[in-house]
Design an enzyme around this catalytic site. Structure first.
Site, PDB file in Angstrom:
ATOM      1  N   ASP A 106     -31.772   1.972  18.546  1.00 21.93           N
ATOM      2  CA  ASP A 106     -32.562   1.295  17.386  1.00 21.93           C
ATOM      3  C   ASP A 106     -32.189   2.074  16.221  1.00 21.93           C
ATOM      4  OD1 ASP A 106     -33.654   3.995  17.969  1.00 21.93           O
ATOM      5  OD2 ASP A 106     -35.437   2.985  19.054  1.00 21.93           O
ATOM      6  N   ASP A 135     -33.650   3.014  12.592  1.00 23.93           N
ATOM      7  CA  ASP A 135     -34.942   3.283  11.723  1.00 23.93           C
ATOM      8  C   ASP A 135     -34.531   3.762  10.317  1.00 23.93           C
ATOM      9  OD1 ASP A 135     -36.317   3.206  14.093  1.00 23.93           O
ATOM     10  OD2 ASP A 135     -36.553   5.202  14.635  1.00 23.93           O
ATOM     11  N   ASP A 139     -37.455  16.870  14.810  1.00 22.06           N
ATOM     12  CA  ASP A 139     -37.468  17.626  16.066  1.00 22.06           C
ATOM     13  C   ASP A 139     -36.217  18.602  16.053  1.00 22.06           C
ATOM     14  OD1 ASP A 139     -35.853  15.514  16.959  1.00 22.06           O
ATOM     15  OD2 ASP A 139     -37.252  15.083  18.772  1.00 22.06           O
TER      16      ASP A 139
HETATM   17  P1  ATP Z   1     -33.561   7.499  21.529  1.00 29.09           P
HETATM   18  O1  ATP Z   1     -32.045   7.375  21.489  1.00 29.09           O
HETATM   19  O2  ATP Z   1     -33.908   8.221  22.974  1.00 29.09           O
HETATM   20  O3  ATP Z   1     -34.311   6.475  20.843  1.00 29.09           O
HETATM   21  P2  ATP Z   1     -34.445   9.278  19.104  1.00 29.09           P
HETATM   22  O4  ATP Z   1     -33.990  10.380  18.885  1.00 29.09           O
HETATM   23  O5  ATP Z   1     -34.076   7.969  18.311  1.00 29.09           O
HETATM   24  O6  ATP Z   1     -33.764   9.011  20.750  1.00 29.09           O
HETATM   25  P3  ATP Z   1     -36.933   8.096  18.932  1.00 29.09           P
HETATM   26  O7  ATP Z   1     -38.357   8.366  19.902  1.00 29.09           O
HETATM   27  O8  ATP Z   1     -36.553   7.085  18.589  1.00 29.09           O
HETATM   28  O9  ATP Z   1     -35.865   9.327  19.557  1.00 29.09           O
HETATM   29  O10 ATP Z   1     -37.459   9.081  17.575  1.00 29.09           O
HETATM   30  C1  ATP Z   1     -36.950   8.774  16.285  1.00 29.09           C
HETATM   31  C2  ATP Z   1     -36.770  10.218  15.647  1.00 29.09           C
HETATM   32  O11 ATP Z   1     -38.219  10.605  15.236  1.00 29.09           O
HETATM   33  C3  ATP Z   1     -35.877  11.280  16.233  1.00 29.09           C
HETATM   34  O12 ATP Z   1     -34.561  11.139  15.933  1.00 29.09           O
HETATM   35  C4  ATP Z   1     -36.594  12.366  15.429  1.00 29.09           C
HETATM   36  O13 ATP Z   1     -36.163  12.331  14.150  1.00 29.09           O
HETATM   37  C5  ATP Z   1     -38.127  11.913  15.231  1.00 29.09           C
HETATM   38  N1  ATP Z   1     -39.083  12.399  16.332  1.00 29.09           N
HETATM   39  C6  ATP Z   1     -39.176  11.733  17.554  1.00 29.09           C
HETATM   40  N2  ATP Z   1     -40.133  12.576  18.132  1.00 29.09           N
HETATM   41  C7  ATP Z   1     -40.279  13.529  17.607  1.00 29.09           C
HETATM   42  C8  ATP Z   1     -40.931  14.445  17.593  1.00 29.09           C
HETATM   43  N3  ATP Z   1     -41.852  14.891  18.922  1.00 29.09           N
HETATM   44  N4  ATP Z   1     -41.238  15.672  16.857  1.00 29.09           N
HETATM   45  C9  ATP Z   1     -40.482  15.491  15.566  1.00 29.09           C
HETATM   46  N5  ATP Z   1     -39.686  14.685  15.461  1.00 29.09           N
HETATM   47  C10 ATP Z   1     -39.539  13.580  16.161  1.00 29.09           C
HETATM   48 MG    MG Z   2     -34.663   6.093  18.542  1.00 32.06          MG
END
Ligand code: ATP
Ligand code: MG
Length: 408
Positions: free
Chosen positions: A54, A56, A125
């Site tokens: 995705d 963002d 994170d």
């Molecule tokens: P994926 O590829 O699994 O989607 P992702 O890193 O994009 O991994 P998301 O759940 O889509 O994970 O979250 C988007 C962004 O939001 C992360 O890259 C991170 O910057 C932030 N984020 C997500 N969860 C947390 C958390 N628990 N604490 C702090 N920041 C977070």
């Molecule tokens: Mg993501």
């Protein structure tokens, strides 16, 4: 703090890999005078030359301002409103820069509120998830040394790891998820904090934990994920029954099955739960049968499967009823395929249940992990096809009212 800026000739993001709708959103926000970047997992995956799941967007525009700019935007979330901008089936998530629950030194501040772009990074994170990308001039903007960590393949929390894990223990599961998926090394202080804080995991929201577990079962890395959860002692807190099974089982059949699951990802969530539970239930029901010296019938097996699934997911990670029901059927059906008395099935009949194909799929996965089961799968997949053909060849006619026999 001044961020490090990486220009197009320094990084590996190829602009044509950036989603055109995300780029359009950023372009329009910047044109209207706001700051707007791609952020998070999308930037990480682009830098790793992988296809992001995705895209963002983070921006200085407030939710209402985003809505005014995009006719196709809806605002969601009560406390922290963010915009979903829809393009057909695709949604680009646009959130306003906000400050996290800590300041730069890791101390907890009172409340979440709108913030600067730097604060928006500091609440995230891991350093590899804290990068911005500006598709307009193709620069990567790095406040947290995330770029070098990506190059060195290192996982490191933003801020003090113990504080960050205590604030939101789901971050520990996310850490293990990224290690399983990306095969990165966890830097030492982050690793030590994981060992120190792992018990805190039970303080997090069980719905979020379940969602991360399901997402990992759907990913192509469920086997290394569960291996690491077990190895780091997090599984003991989350799913103690699964952890105990891994401790006592001599053959790692659960990991074999997850390895096969990974090759066929993504699969149905009910089937995935069934695959996780099956080796544990199989050991249980076989032991129970030996103790009772009596073969349980299919109804009793289904009842026992429901009970074992409740015991596995009962305490912390509560399973929704629908998933529980599917997993119970799929697990119990395995003993219709291969009965506990080991006698050959003489006249296999497929039950008229819409979940039957899922149960058959688990048998298929099992037979891939254990070739001894292939003849069983061949037998039952033939039956399943035969019954489908019969059903499709003979459309179900409405039942005629039974004619009363005429009395003579
Ligand atoms: P994926 O590829 O699994 O989607 P992702 O890193 O994009 O991994 P998301 O759940 O889509 O994970 O979250 C988007 C962004 O939001 C992360 O890259 C991170 O910057 C932030 N984020 C997500 N969860 C947390 C958390 N628990 N604490 C702090 N920041 C977070
Ligand atoms: Mg993501």
């Amino acid at each position: 703090m001044q961020p490090k800026i990486y220009s197009a000739d320094e990084h590996r993001i190829s602009p044509d890999k950036v989603d055109q709708h995300a780029h359009y959103v950023i372009h329009k926000l910047q044109e209207a005078g706001y700051v707007a970047y791609l952020v998070g997992g999308g930037v990480r995956d682009l830098l790793l030359e992988e296809t992001p799941k995705d895209f963002d967007v983070s921006t200085s525009a407030k939710p209402e301002e985003i809505r005014k700019l995009f006719r196709n935007a809806i605002l969601i979330g009560r406390r922290f409103r963010l915009a979903h901008i829809r393009f057909g089936k695709k949604i680009i998530e646009v959130s306003t820069f906000r400050s996290g629950d800590t300041d730069a030194s890791g101390l907890i501040v009172r409340d979440n509120e709108w913030g600067t772009e730097e604060q928006d990074v500091l609440r995230r994170d891991f350093t590899i998830n804290g990068l911005f990308y500006n598709p307009e001039n193709q620069t990567v903007i790095d406040y947290v040394e995330g770029y070098t960590d990506l190059e060195k393949r290192i996982l490191r929390t933003i801020g003090q790891p113990e504080v960050r894990f205590c604030q939101d223990p789901v971050r520990m599961i996310r850490l293990i998820k990224f290690q399983a998926r990306l095969k990165f090394k966890i830097e030492e202080p982050t690793y030590n904090a994981l060992l120190h804080c792992r018990g805190e995991i039970l303080k997090s929201s069980s719905a979020r934990v379940l969602e991360e577990l399901l997402r990992m079962l759907e990913s192509k890395a469920s086997k290394p994920f569960f291996e690491l959860l077990h190895q780091y002692g997090v599984l003991r807190a989350l799913l103690p029954e699964v952890d105990h099974y891994l401790e006592i089982s001599k053959t790692p059949d659960l990991f074999d099955l997850l390895g096969i699951v990974d090759q066929h990802a993504p699969l149905d969530r009910g089937l995935l739960i069934a695959a996780l539970v099956f080796p544990i239930f199989d050991t249980y029901i076989k032991e129970r049968t030996r103790q009772l010296e009596k073969i349980p019938h299919l109804g009793q097996i289904a009842e026992a499967a429901g009970m074992v699934i409740d015991a596995i997911f009962g305490d912390f990670v509560a399973l929704p009823r629908r998933l529980q029901g599917i997993a119970t059927f799929v697990v119990a059906c395995q003993y219709r395929f291969i009965p506990l008395d080991s006698l050959p099935v003489r006249r296999p009949r497929a039950p008229r249940d819409p979940l039957f194909p899922l149960a058959l799929q688990l048998l298929q996965l099992r037979s891939m992990a254990n070739p001894e089961l292939v003849p069983h799968y061949t037998l039952w997949s033939g039956v399943s096809f035969a019954s489908q053909e019969v059903q499709s060849a003979a459309p179900v006619e409405p039942r005629r009212p039974r004619r009363r026999r005429r009395r003579s």
